[in-house]
Design an enzyme around this catalytic site. Sequence first.
Site, mmCIF file in Angstrom:
data_model
loop_
_atom_site.group_PDB
_atom_site.id
_atom_site.type_symbol
_atom_site.label_atom_id
_atom_site.label_comp_id
_atom_site.label_asym_id
_atom_site.label_seq_id
_atom_site.Cartn_x
_atom_site.Cartn_y
_atom_site.Cartn_z
ATOM 1 N N ASP A 1 0.066 43.305 -0.497
ATOM 2 C CA ASP A 1 -0.958 43.835 -1.350
ATOM 3 C C ASP A 1 -0.650 45.143 -1.702
ATOM 4 O O ASP A 1 0.350 45.781 -1.519
ATOM 5 C CB ASP A 1 -2.215 44.369 -0.137
ATOM 6 C CG ASP A 1 -1.780 45.085 0.705
ATOM 7 O OD1 ASP A 1 -0.831 44.976 1.206
ATOM 8 O OD2 ASP A 1 -2.623 46.118 1.056
ATOM 9 N N ARG B 1 -3.336 40.386 -2.970
ATOM 10 C CA ARG B 1 -2.623 39.684 -1.657
ATOM 11 C C ARG B 1 -2.562 38.314 -2.042
ATOM 12 O O ARG B 1 -1.854 37.486 -1.733
ATOM 13 C CB ARG B 1 -3.477 39.982 -0.290
ATOM 14 C CG ARG B 1 -2.623 39.932 0.737
ATOM 15 C CD ARG B 1 -3.493 39.919 2.194
ATOM 16 N NE ARG B 1 -3.620 41.408 2.512
ATOM 17 C CZ ARG B 1 -2.762 42.321 2.782
ATOM 18 N NH1 ARG B 1 -1.620 42.047 2.998
ATOM 19 N NH2 ARG B 1 -3.085 43.490 3.246
ATOM 20 N N LYS C 1 -0.305 42.049 8.152
ATOM 21 C CA LYS C 1 -0.881 40.869 7.422
ATOM 22 C C LYS C 1 -0.205 40.108 6.194
ATOM 23 O O LYS C 1 -0.289 38.984 5.795
ATOM 24 C CB LYS C 1 -2.210 41.694 6.453
ATOM 25 C CG LYS C 1 -3.272 42.245 7.261
ATOM 26 C CD LYS C 1 -4.371 42.488 6.394
ATOM 27 C CE LYS C 1 -5.451 43.393 7.035
ATOM 28 N NZ LYS C 1 -6.404 44.142 6.012
ATOM 29 N N LYS D 1 14.565 43.152 -0.438
ATOM 30 C CA LYS D 1 14.779 44.324 -1.117
ATOM 31 C C LYS D 1 16.137 45.095 -0.567
ATOM 32 O O LYS D 1 15.862 46.085 0.235
ATOM 33 C CB LYS D 1 13.698 45.262 -1.219
ATOM 34 C CG LYS D 1 13.244 45.827 -2.285
ATOM 35 C CD LYS D 1 12.199 46.835 -2.350
ATOM 36 C CE LYS D 1 10.709 46.366 -2.044
ATOM 37 N NZ LYS D 1 9.743 47.634 -1.972
ATOM 38 N N ASP E 1 12.407 45.741 3.436
ATOM 39 C CA ASP E 1 12.865 46.961 2.638
ATOM 40 C C ASP E 1 13.691 47.827 3.222
ATOM 41 O O ASP E 1 14.789 47.549 3.482
ATOM 42 C CB ASP E 1 11.258 47.524 2.091
ATOM 43 C CG ASP E 1 11.663 48.774 1.305
ATOM 44 O OD1 ASP E 1 12.666 48.970 0.744
ATOM 45 O OD2 ASP E 1 10.656 49.509 0.966
ATOM 46 N N PHE F 1 7.961 48.287 -5.950
ATOM 47 C CA PHE F 1 6.726 48.102 -5.072
ATOM 48 C C PHE F 1 6.358 46.779 -5.636
ATOM 49 O O PHE F 1 5.767 46.667 -6.813
ATOM 50 C CB PHE F 1 5.605 49.054 -5.226
ATOM 51 C CG PHE F 1 4.717 49.206 -4.030
ATOM 52 C CD1 PHE F 1 5.089 49.050 -2.627
ATOM 53 C CD2 PHE F 1 3.367 48.362 -4.220
ATOM 54 C CE1 PHE F 1 4.395 48.796 -1.628
ATOM 55 C CE2 PHE F 1 2.582 48.020 -3.292
ATOM 56 C CZ PHE F 1 2.826 48.291 -1.869
ATOM 57 N N VAL F 2 6.332 45.781 -4.952
ATOM 58 C CA VAL F 2 5.822 44.435 -5.319
ATOM 59 C C VAL F 2 4.439 43.928 -4.624
ATOM 60 O O VAL F 2 4.375 44.288 -3.605
ATOM 61 C CB VAL F 2 7.102 43.496 -5.314
ATOM 62 C CG1 VAL F 2 8.119 43.588 -5.927
ATOM 63 C CG2 VAL F 2 7.497 43.194 -3.966
#
Length: 195
Positions: free
Chosen positions: A169, A175, A47, A141, A113, A162-163
């Site tokens: 989300d 989100r 998503k 990242k 990531d 963690f973004v």
Amino acid sequence: MNAPGIAGRDLQRLYGREEIEAAVAGLARAIAGDYSGRPLVLLGVLKAALYFTADLARALSVVPDGPRALSVDYAWASSYGRGTESNASPRVTFDPAARFEGRDVLIADTIVDTGWTLATIRSDLYRRGAATVRQCVLFDKPSGRRTEVPVDYAGLPVPAAFVVGYGLDYQEEYRTMSCLASLKDPERKPTVPSS
Ligand code: 5GP
Ligand code: MG
């Protein structure tokens, strides 16, 4: 600066809406130059890349001398489940009607990531007969990389955190935020002010 409307100690804003728009426009210019006059399939990874794919497609359509025909498709990838750890074997689902044989495909994900998601989709696409596959991300990242996958177009760097926001989300929250922010302690339920 803190993200608007959210308790400051939980979210730290990294990029605002205008910086994100400028980065998307910059990516569109680079991509348009490389695919000038050629058909291109833009494959968004759901998503998270819901907004990025749409914004990138629109930005590409206003660059002169861009791709000759741009088609947009989506794949569905899920790696986190409910936590914040990536999965080395993300589940990827394609539209059963999508055809990639002989086509130039550009995968668009909001963030890379470990690289496992892009690497998995990239090899799936080659297995489905794509002529070329490249990878484009808005946020990179680099410290998180666990597999070597080419990132052909990267927008903005993000630190090892963690973004959330702009499609990303945490357990389906945040989100829709138009900025990108880091979530300081994902395991602690963030507090949103009541007023
Ligand atoms: P990977 O680790 O496979 O490169 O990334 C896996 C997926 O996890 C990405 O497609 C992206 O949707 C999501 N992801 C990676 N880093 C983050 C992050 O910091 N925050 C959020 N919300 N999602 C992330
Ligand atoms: Mg998610």
